[in-house]
Design a protein around this motif. Structure first.
Motif, PDB file in Angstrom:
ATOM      1  N   GLY A  97       5.480  -0.338   9.417  1.00 55.63           N
ATOM      2  CA  GLY A  97       6.580   0.422   8.835  1.00 55.63           C
ATOM      3  C   GLY A  97       7.288  -0.338   7.729  1.00 55.63           C
ATOM      4  N   ARG A  98       7.389  -1.629   7.877  1.00 52.95           N
ATOM      5  CA  ARG A  98       8.017  -2.462   6.839  1.00 52.95           C
ATOM      6  C   ARG A  98       7.174  -2.441   5.567  1.00 52.95           C
ATOM      7  NH1 ARG A  98      12.857  -4.310   5.547  1.00 52.95           N
ATOM      8  NH2 ARG A  98      12.999  -6.536   5.340  1.00 52.95           N
ATOM      9  N   LEU A  99       5.861  -2.522   5.728  1.00 48.94           N
ATOM     10  CA  LEU A  99       4.966  -2.459   4.574  1.00 48.94           C
ATOM     11  C   LEU A  99       5.082  -1.101   3.897  1.00 48.94           C
ATOM     12  CD1 LEU A  99       2.749  -3.637   2.781  1.00 48.94           C
ATOM     13  CD2 LEU A  99       1.086  -2.819   4.459  1.00 48.94           C
ATOM     14  N   ARG A 100       5.118  -0.032   4.680  1.00 49.27           N
ATOM     15  CA  ARG A 100       5.269   1.319   4.123  1.00 49.27           C
ATOM     16  C   ARG A 100       6.556   1.418   3.309  1.00 49.27           C
ATOM     17  NH1 ARG A 100       6.715   4.624   8.552  1.00 49.27           N
ATOM     18  NH2 ARG A 100       8.739   3.786   8.006  1.00 49.27           N
ATOM     19  N   ARG A 107      -4.520  -2.315   7.767  1.00 49.04           N
ATOM     20  CA  ARG A 107      -5.242  -3.588   7.642  1.00 49.04           C
ATOM     21  C   ARG A 107      -4.421  -4.622   6.883  1.00 49.04           C
ATOM     22  NH1 ARG A 107     -11.058  -4.985   4.924  1.00 49.04           N
ATOM     23  NH2 ARG A 107     -10.872  -7.210   5.247  1.00 49.04           N
ATOM     24  N   VAL A 108      -3.787  -4.206   5.793  1.00 47.79           N
ATOM     25  CA  VAL A 108      -2.970  -5.140   5.019  1.00 47.79           C
ATOM     26  C   VAL A 108      -1.792  -5.636   5.861  1.00 47.79           C
ATOM     27  CG1 VAL A 108      -1.487  -5.384   2.992  1.00 47.79           C
ATOM     28  CG2 VAL A 108      -3.690  -4.231   2.785  1.00 47.79           C
ATOM     29  N   ALA A 109      -1.175  -4.727   6.603  1.00 54.49           N
ATOM     30  CA  ALA A 109      -0.063  -5.123   7.470  1.00 54.49           C
ATOM     31  C   ALA A 109      -0.544  -6.126   8.515  1.00 54.49           C
ATOM     32  CB  ALA A 109       0.549  -3.898   8.135  1.00 54.49           C
ATOM     33  N   ARG A 110      -1.650  -5.837   9.141  1.00 57.84           N
ATOM     34  CA  ARG A 110      -2.194  -6.724  10.171  1.00 57.84           C
ATOM     35  C   ARG A 110      -2.541  -8.093   9.601  1.00 57.84           C
ATOM     36  NH1 ARG A 110      -7.905  -5.279  11.678  1.00 57.84           N
ATOM     37  NH2 ARG A 110      -8.190  -6.569   9.851  1.00 57.84           N
ATOM     38  N   ASP A 111      -3.270  -8.106   8.482  1.00 60.74           N
ATOM     39  CA  ASP A 111      -3.733  -9.367   7.904  1.00 60.74           C
ATOM     40  C   ASP A 111      -2.600 -10.213   7.330  1.00 60.74           C
ATOM     41  OD1 ASP A 111      -6.233  -8.524   8.642  1.00 60.74           O
ATOM     42  OD2 ASP A 111      -6.954  -8.167   6.596  1.00 60.74           O
ATOM     43  N   SER A 112      -1.511  -9.573   6.938  1.00 56.14           N
ATOM     44  CA  SER A 112      -0.385 -10.315   6.370  1.00 56.14           C
ATOM     45  C   SER A 112       0.698 -10.611   7.402  1.00 56.14           C
ATOM     46  CB  SER A 112       0.221  -9.541   5.202  1.00 56.14           C
ATOM     47  OG  SER A 112       0.776  -8.321   5.648  1.00 56.14           O
ATOM     48  N   GLY A 113       0.544 -10.051   8.607  1.00 57.32           N
ATOM     49  CA  GLY A 113       1.522 -10.279   9.658  1.00 57.32           C
ATOM     50  C   GLY A 113       2.787  -9.452   9.517  1.00 57.32           C
ATOM     51  N   LEU A 114       2.721  -8.407   8.699  1.00 57.40           N
ATOM     52  CA  LEU A 114       3.878  -7.531   8.513  1.00 57.40           C
ATOM     53  C   LEU A 114       3.826  -6.353   9.469  1.00 57.40           C
ATOM     54  CD1 LEU A 114       4.116  -7.230   4.633  1.00 57.40           C
ATOM     55  CD2 LEU A 114       5.792  -8.270   6.142  1.00 57.40           C
ATOM     56  N   ALA A 125       0.266 -11.240  -1.316  1.00 53.50           N
ATOM     57  CA  ALA A 125      -0.517 -11.639  -2.494  1.00 53.50           C
ATOM     58  C   ALA A 125      -1.839 -12.268  -2.051  1.00 53.50           C
ATOM     59  CB  ALA A 125       0.284 -12.594  -3.369  1.00 53.50           C
ATOM     60  N   ASP A 126      -1.785 -13.107  -1.033  1.00 57.51           N
ATOM     61  CA  ASP A 126      -3.004 -13.736  -0.527  1.00 57.51           C
ATOM     62  C   ASP A 126      -3.979 -12.697   0.033  1.00 57.51           C
ATOM     63  OD1 ASP A 126      -2.010 -16.223  -1.209  1.00 57.51           O
ATOM     64  OD2 ASP A 126      -1.418 -16.756   0.843  1.00 57.51           O
ATOM     65  N   VAL A 127      -3.476 -11.770   0.825  1.00 54.94           N
ATOM     66  CA  VAL A 127      -4.325 -10.738   1.425  1.00 54.94           C
ATOM     67  C   VAL A 127      -4.948  -9.859   0.345  1.00 54.94           C
ATOM     68  CG1 VAL A 127      -4.282  -8.638   2.844  1.00 54.94           C
ATOM     69  CG2 VAL A 127      -3.156 -10.713   3.658  1.00 54.94           C
ATOM     70  N   LEU A 128      -4.175  -9.551  -0.696  1.00 55.75           N
ATOM     71  CA  LEU A 128      -4.670  -8.686  -1.768  1.00 55.75           C
ATOM     72  C   LEU A 128      -5.465  -9.460  -2.827  1.00 55.75           C
ATOM     73  CD1 LEU A 128      -1.505  -6.459  -2.171  1.00 55.75           C
ATOM     74  CD2 LEU A 128      -3.689  -5.799  -1.133  1.00 55.75           C
ATOM     75  N   GLY A 129      -5.439 -10.791  -2.753  1.00 53.36           N
ATOM     76  CA  GLY A 129      -6.206 -11.615  -3.693  1.00 53.36           C
ATOM     77  C   GLY A 129      -5.645 -11.599  -5.103  1.00 53.36           C
ATOM     78  N   LEU A 175      -8.276  -0.879   0.762  1.00 54.40           N
ATOM     79  CA  LEU A 175      -7.724  -1.361   2.017  1.00 54.40           C
ATOM     80  C   LEU A 175      -6.716  -0.358   2.577  1.00 54.40           C
ATOM     81  CD1 LEU A 175      -7.039  -5.048   0.926  1.00 54.40           C
ATOM     82  CD2 LEU A 175      -8.946  -4.211   2.310  1.00 54.40           C
ATOM     83  N   THR A 176      -6.685  -0.248   3.884  1.00 51.03           N
ATOM     84  CA  THR A 176      -5.697   0.619   4.512  1.00 51.03           C
ATOM     85  C   THR A 176      -4.373  -0.128   4.657  1.00 51.03           C
ATOM     86  OG1 THR A 176      -6.247  -0.105   6.747  1.00 51.03           O
ATOM     87  CG2 THR A 176      -7.486   1.793   5.855  1.00 51.03           C
ATOM     88  N   ARG A 177      -3.325   0.631   4.772  1.00 48.58           N
ATOM     89  CA  ARG A 177      -2.000   0.030   4.993  1.00 48.58           C
ATOM     90  C   ARG A 177      -2.012  -0.761   6.307  1.00 48.58           C
ATOM     91  NH1 ARG A 177       2.321   4.353   4.473  1.00 48.58           N
ATOM     92  NH2 ARG A 177       2.035   4.050   2.263  1.00 48.58           N
TER      93      ARG A 177
END
Length: 66
Positions: A26-29, A16-23, A47-51, A12-14
């Motif tokens: 830059g905060r995710l980075r 996509r994870v940011a988008r799917d988790s609502g973050l 955790a939910d997005v990453l399963g 997964l790209t950063r």
């Protein structure tokens, strides 16, 4: 936390994870690089997005019983 390791293992790209988790991206980075913490609700969404469980995301290992 093991965000980057788990994200990359799932291909997964950063973004996509940011988008799917609502973050914010830059905060995710910053969280991946250990430069910032995240609120508990954001960690739960990650955790939910990453399963994975919260324990797995946070790198928590239970002590082995004797």
């Amino acid at each position: 936390m093991r965000i980057k390791e788990l994200r990359e293992a799932r291909g997964l790209t950063r973004y996509r994870v940011a988008r799917d988790s609502g973050l914010d991206w830059g905060r995710l980075r910053d969280a991946e690089e250990g430069k910032a913490g995240l609120r508990l609700d954001s960690v739960v969404k990650l955790a939910d997005v990453l399963g994975v469980s919260l324990d797995e995301l946070c790198g928590r290992e239970w002590p082995k019983s004797a």
